[in-house]
Motif scaffolding. Sequence first.
Motif, mmCIF file in Angstrom:
data_model
loop_
_atom_site.group_PDB
_atom_site.id
_atom_site.type_symbol
_atom_site.label_atom_id
_atom_site.label_comp_id
_atom_site.label_asym_id
_atom_site.label_seq_id
_atom_site.Cartn_x
_atom_site.Cartn_y
_atom_site.Cartn_z
ATOM 1 N N PRO A 1 0.817 -1.232 0.000
ATOM 2 C CA PRO A 1 0.000 0.000 0.000
ATOM 3 C C PRO A 1 0.843 1.271 0.000
ATOM 4 C CG PRO A 1 -0.867 -1.584 1.573
ATOM 5 C CD PRO A 1 0.452 -2.111 1.129
ATOM 6 N N LEU A 2 1.961 1.263 0.728
ATOM 7 C CA LEU A 2 2.822 2.445 0.765
ATOM 8 C C LEU A 2 3.575 2.588 -0.548
ATOM 9 C CD1 LEU A 2 3.848 4.808 2.438
ATOM 10 C CD2 LEU A 2 5.618 3.307 3.382
ATOM 11 N N LEU A 3 4.046 1.474 -1.082
ATOM 12 C CA LEU A 3 4.782 1.512 -2.337
ATOM 13 C C LEU A 3 3.907 2.027 -3.480
ATOM 14 C CD1 LEU A 3 7.634 0.819 -3.321
ATOM 15 C CD2 LEU A 3 6.804 -1.470 -3.898
ATOM 16 N N SER A 4 2.612 1.666 -3.430
ATOM 17 C CA SER A 4 1.710 2.095 -4.505
ATOM 18 C C SER A 4 1.433 3.600 -4.464
ATOM 19 C CB SER A 4 0.389 1.327 -4.414
ATOM 20 O OG SER A 4 -0.338 1.706 -3.253
ATOM 21 N N ARG A 5 1.690 4.232 -3.317
ATOM 22 C CA ARG A 5 1.454 5.671 -3.178
ATOM 23 C C ARG A 5 2.706 6.498 -3.475
ATOM 24 N NH1 ARG A 5 -2.001 2.841 -0.289
ATOM 25 N NH2 ARG A 5 -4.048 3.669 0.311
ATOM 26 N N CYS A 6 3.770 5.822 -3.843
ATOM 27 C CA CYS A 6 5.041 6.509 -4.083
ATOM 28 C C CYS A 6 5.601 6.161 -5.460
ATOM 29 C CB CYS A 6 6.083 6.098 -3.027
ATOM 30 S SG CYS A 6 5.648 6.511 -1.330
ATOM 31 N N GLN A 7 6.234 7.134 -6.081
ATOM 32 C CA GLN A 7 7.037 6.846 -7.256
ATOM 33 C C GLN A 7 8.356 6.223 -6.791
ATOM 34 O OE1 GLN A 7 6.076 7.396 -10.524
ATOM 35 N NE2 GLN A 7 4.096 7.889 -9.608
ATOM 36 N N LEU A 8 8.948 5.430 -7.648
ATOM 37 C CA LEU A 8 10.229 4.806 -7.317
ATOM 38 C C LEU A 8 11.284 5.299 -8.304
ATOM 39 C CD1 LEU A 8 11.937 2.756 -5.732
ATOM 40 C CD2 LEU A 8 11.202 1.011 -7.376
ATOM 41 N N TYR A 9 12.369 5.842 -7.761
ATOM 42 C CA TYR A 9 13.469 6.315 -8.606
ATOM 43 C C TYR A 9 14.746 5.564 -8.219
ATOM 44 C CZ TYR A 9 10.190 10.047 -9.618
ATOM 45 O OH TYR A 9 9.064 10.747 -9.985
ATOM 46 N N VAL A 10 15.410 5.023 -9.216
ATOM 47 C CA VAL A 10 16.611 4.216 -8.988
ATOM 48 C C VAL A 10 17.855 5.064 -9.208
ATOM 49 C CG1 VAL A 10 17.888 2.153 -9.679
ATOM 50 C CG2 VAL A 10 15.384 2.144 -9.729
ATOM 51 N N LEU A 11 18.706 5.137 -8.185
ATOM 52 C CA LEU A 11 19.976 5.853 -8.282
ATOM 53 C C LEU A 11 21.090 4.859 -8.580
ATOM 54 C CD1 LEU A 11 18.082 7.738 -6.545
ATOM 55 C CD2 LEU A 11 20.181 8.745 -5.656
ATOM 56 N N LYS A 12 22.044 5.285 -9.375
ATOM 57 C CA LYS A 12 23.114 4.396 -9.822
ATOM 58 C C LYS A 12 24.410 4.715 -9.079
ATOM 59 C CE LYS A 12 21.148 4.623 -14.487
ATOM 60 N NZ LYS A 12 21.392 5.055 -15.891
ATOM 61 N N SER A 13 25.283 3.708 -9.014
ATOM 62 C CA SER A 13 26.632 3.968 -8.502
ATOM 63 C C SER A 13 27.288 5.033 -9.369
ATOM 64 C CB SER A 13 27.472 2.678 -8.544
ATOM 65 O OG SER A 13 26.976 1.727 -7.631
ATOM 66 N N LEU A 14 28.080 5.888 -8.743
ATOM 67 C CA LEU A 14 28.711 6.968 -9.487
ATOM 68 C C LEU A 14 29.741 6.417 -10.474
ATOM 69 C CD1 LEU A 14 29.193 9.638 -6.687
ATOM 70 C CD2 LEU A 14 27.312 9.386 -8.309
ATOM 71 N N GLU A 15 29.780 7.013 -11.652
ATOM 72 C CA GLU A 15 30.734 6.610 -12.682
ATOM 73 C C GLU A 15 32.117 7.168 -12.368
ATOM 74 O OE1 GLU A 15 29.974 4.625 -15.102
ATOM 75 O OE2 GLU A 15 27.785 4.565 -14.834
ATOM 76 N N LYS A 16 33.107 6.644 -13.089
ATOM 77 C CA LYS A 16 34.491 7.071 -12.862
ATOM 78 C C LYS A 16 34.645 8.586 -13.017
ATOM 79 C CE LYS A 16 39.197 6.481 -14.627
ATOM 80 N NZ LYS A 16 40.070 5.780 -15.614
ATOM 81 N N ASP A 17 34.042 9.142 -14.060
ATOM 82 C CA ASP A 17 34.162 10.590 -14.287
ATOM 83 C C ASP A 17 33.526 11.390 -13.149
ATOM 84 O OD1 ASP A 17 35.500 10.136 -16.621
ATOM 85 O OD2 ASP A 17 33.772 10.476 -17.929
#
Length: 433
Positions: free
Chosen positions: A142-158
């Motif tokens: 129920p909580l997950l359905s009320r939220c958008q999910l954004y995936v953050l990535k490990s930082l690249e070398k640069d």
Amino acid sequence: MTEPLAERLRPRSLDDYIGQQHLVGEGAVLRKMIDAGRISSFILWGPPGVGKTTLAQIIAHRLETPFYTLSAVTSGVKDVRDVIERAQKGRFFNEASPILFIDEIHRFSKSQQDSLLGAVEKGVVTLIGATTENPSFEVIRPLLSRCQLYVLKSLEKDDLLSLLHRAITQDIYLKEQKIELKETGAMLRYSGGDARKLLNILELVVESYSGTIGSGSTKESSLVITDEMVEQCLQQNPLAYDKDGEMHYDIISAFIKSIRGSDPDAALYWMARMIEGGEDPQFIARRLVISASEDIGLANPNALLLANAAFDTVMKIGWPEARIALAEAAVYLATSPKSNSAYLGIDSALALVRNTGNQPVPLHLRNAPTKLMKDLGYSDGYKYPHDFPGHFTPQQYMPDALQNERLWHGQHSPSEQKLYERMVNYWGSRYEK
């Protein structure tokens, strides 16, 4: 007391924020919401040190809205309700909802998460959750359905190199040290894409070779940082492996897929990652037994025997010697021919049973221990295979309604080809389909 370098360099605006351009770059989804001045509740999922907390703070500052923080490690249901009550009382008409940031939301119990539902649904607070674990496993539906999910990535070398350059040129203390980054390979490798870990490593090296940061002293000569210096400072295991977290499942998945894909080098690499990360050897051994059954199967039945022997060896001797038996099994499985015919066969059989129910056993296959059963025809007409040439004679073994069903389909590896040819010889056209 001097703040840690990672805190001193924490970005205050999106212009200073490093990485995650798929979310906050020009035209990206989060950037559009922030620029519009309205955001909906969302959860940030990503590995440690990629800017989840920083991003939440930047959003709150940009929107100029009250910002409440809870840690799932130290907060209970009462703390959640107290924050929600304060948010309700402090909100003015038509003002943007206060932001409630919950770090490590995956550690919240079901009751704690339930206590958030009403406030999130009514807009009393805008929830920003941060988690290093897959939310579908840890956050209630129920909580997950009320939220958008954004995936953050490990930082690249640069990204990491940019962060290092910013640290030595803009930090109030480090810019006085005249630091030269001659080599960065070790710092990047040990950081594992974690910005906080990277800055901690840099700070540790500078403190070790230049004295205490913030002491006010300056050096006439520059500090030249090399990989060897970094390695000397880091006497602890730097590997990013959490045997209770999602990395645990990602690495075991890579391990099994490497075996399935017949790559012994990759199988050994992922096994080494697990060993160095402190994985339970029995967990690795169990997965080898499963792989031997599921992926090698009848193409090489000895694989299951060797995997079981490795499991038995692990139980008897433990680390560190168990690594040898596990490596032997992993290489043998990876280099074996592959077949999943038994795996597919049992799944087909289970699906057939679920779809057709409890089909009656043919009378000639039934046991007849009593006279009544014999009178009813139980076992009547059964042909004992050992009484026939080659220990085989055709007869019906499937239920009447399913007698034409095929569940096992031989795959033509050298070992399994012999089994398939024997079935064709016994059953003829049934197995030639």
